[in-house]
Scaffold this motif. Structure first.
Motif, PDB file in Angstrom:
ATOM      1  N   GLN A  48       0.798  -0.902  -0.202  1.00 11.47           N
ATOM      2  CA  GLN A  48      -0.386   0.126  -0.437  1.00 11.47           C
ATOM      3  C   GLN A  48       1.001   1.361  -0.092  1.00 11.47           C
ATOM      4  OE1 GLN A  48      -2.386  -0.395   3.170  1.00 11.47           O
ATOM      5  NE2 GLN A  48      -3.598  -2.250   2.303  1.00 11.47           N
ATOM      6  N   ARG A  49       2.162   1.065   0.387  1.00 12.79           N
ATOM      7  CA  ARG A  49       3.097   2.080   0.081  1.00 12.79           C
ATOM      8  C   ARG A  49       3.635   2.518  -0.751  1.00 12.79           C
ATOM      9  NH1 ARG A  49       6.243   0.742   5.389  1.00 12.79           N
ATOM     10  NH2 ARG A  49       4.558   0.210   7.090  1.00 12.79           N
ATOM     11  N   GLN A  50       3.092   3.799  -1.101  1.00 12.06           N
ATOM     12  CA  GLN A  50       3.959   4.287  -2.410  1.00 12.06           C
ATOM     13  C   GLN A  50       4.586   5.454  -2.072  1.00 12.06           C
ATOM     14  OE1 GLN A  50       0.647   4.488  -4.944  1.00 12.06           O
ATOM     15  NE2 GLN A  50       1.062   1.853  -5.724  1.00 12.06           N
ATOM     16  N   MET A  51       5.595   6.231  -3.465  1.00 13.58           N
ATOM     17  CA  MET A  51       6.337   7.195  -3.236  1.00 13.58           C
ATOM     18  C   MET A  51       5.674   7.697  -4.049  1.00 13.58           C
ATOM     19  SD  MET A  51       8.675   8.679  -1.766  1.00 13.58           S
ATOM     20  CE  MET A  51      10.211   7.631  -1.793  1.00 13.58           C
ATOM     21  N   VAL A  52       5.398   9.424  -3.743  1.00 14.62           N
ATOM     22  CA  VAL A  52       4.366  10.245  -4.668  1.00 14.62           C
ATOM     23  C   VAL A  52       5.596  11.797  -4.787  1.00 14.62           C
ATOM     24  CG1 VAL A  52       2.060  11.419  -4.316  1.00 14.62           C
ATOM     25  CG2 VAL A  52       2.362   9.437  -2.978  1.00 14.62           C
ATOM     26  N   THR A  53       5.506  11.975  -5.680  1.00 16.27           N
ATOM     27  CA  THR A  53       6.466  13.165  -5.676  1.00 16.27           C
ATOM     28  C   THR A  53       5.174  13.596  -6.039  1.00 16.27           C
ATOM     29  OG1 THR A  53       7.854  11.746  -7.564  1.00 16.27           O
ATOM     30  CG2 THR A  53       7.821  14.131  -7.765  1.00 16.27           C
ATOM     31  N   VAL A  54       5.743  14.779  -5.708  1.00 18.31           N
ATOM     32  CA  VAL A  54       5.326  16.198  -5.291  1.00 18.31           C
ATOM     33  C   VAL A  54       6.008  17.377  -6.445  1.00 18.31           C
ATOM     34  CG1 VAL A  54       4.346  18.466  -3.941  1.00 18.31           C
ATOM     35  CG2 VAL A  54       4.228  16.174  -3.084  1.00 18.31           C
TER      36      VAL A  54
END
Length: 80
Positions: A48-54
């Motif tokens: 469920q953990r995903q890296m989100v790029t802002v």
């Protein structure tokens, strides 16, 4: 208190003690079960953990239409 009453009270206290010991054993078993699982044992949580790029680009100004700045009020007005 008669000897029969004392024996009855003692049996009640022993029964209560046995019930409480059973509860304690169940609690300890539950705690041991929780403590032995690791993150590797729970792959559904890791997936469920995903890296989100802002992005560094400015946000669309339309997102802030009719919003309040915390403590300052409306964006087009000045603080008192």
């Amino acid at each position: 208190m008669s000897q029969q009453e004392e024996l009855t009270e003692m049996r009640m206290r022993v029964d209560d003690l046995m019930r409480r010991v059973g509860q304690l054993e169940r609690t300890v078993d539950q705690l041991r079960g929780v403590g032995t699982t690791t993150r590797a044992d729970r792959p559904e949580k890791a997936e469920q953990r995903q890296m989100v790029t802002v992005p560094d680009t400015p946000y669309n100004e339309a997102l802030w239409k009719d919003t309040d700045d915390e403590g300052l009020g409306m964006r087009d007005r000045h603080a008192p």
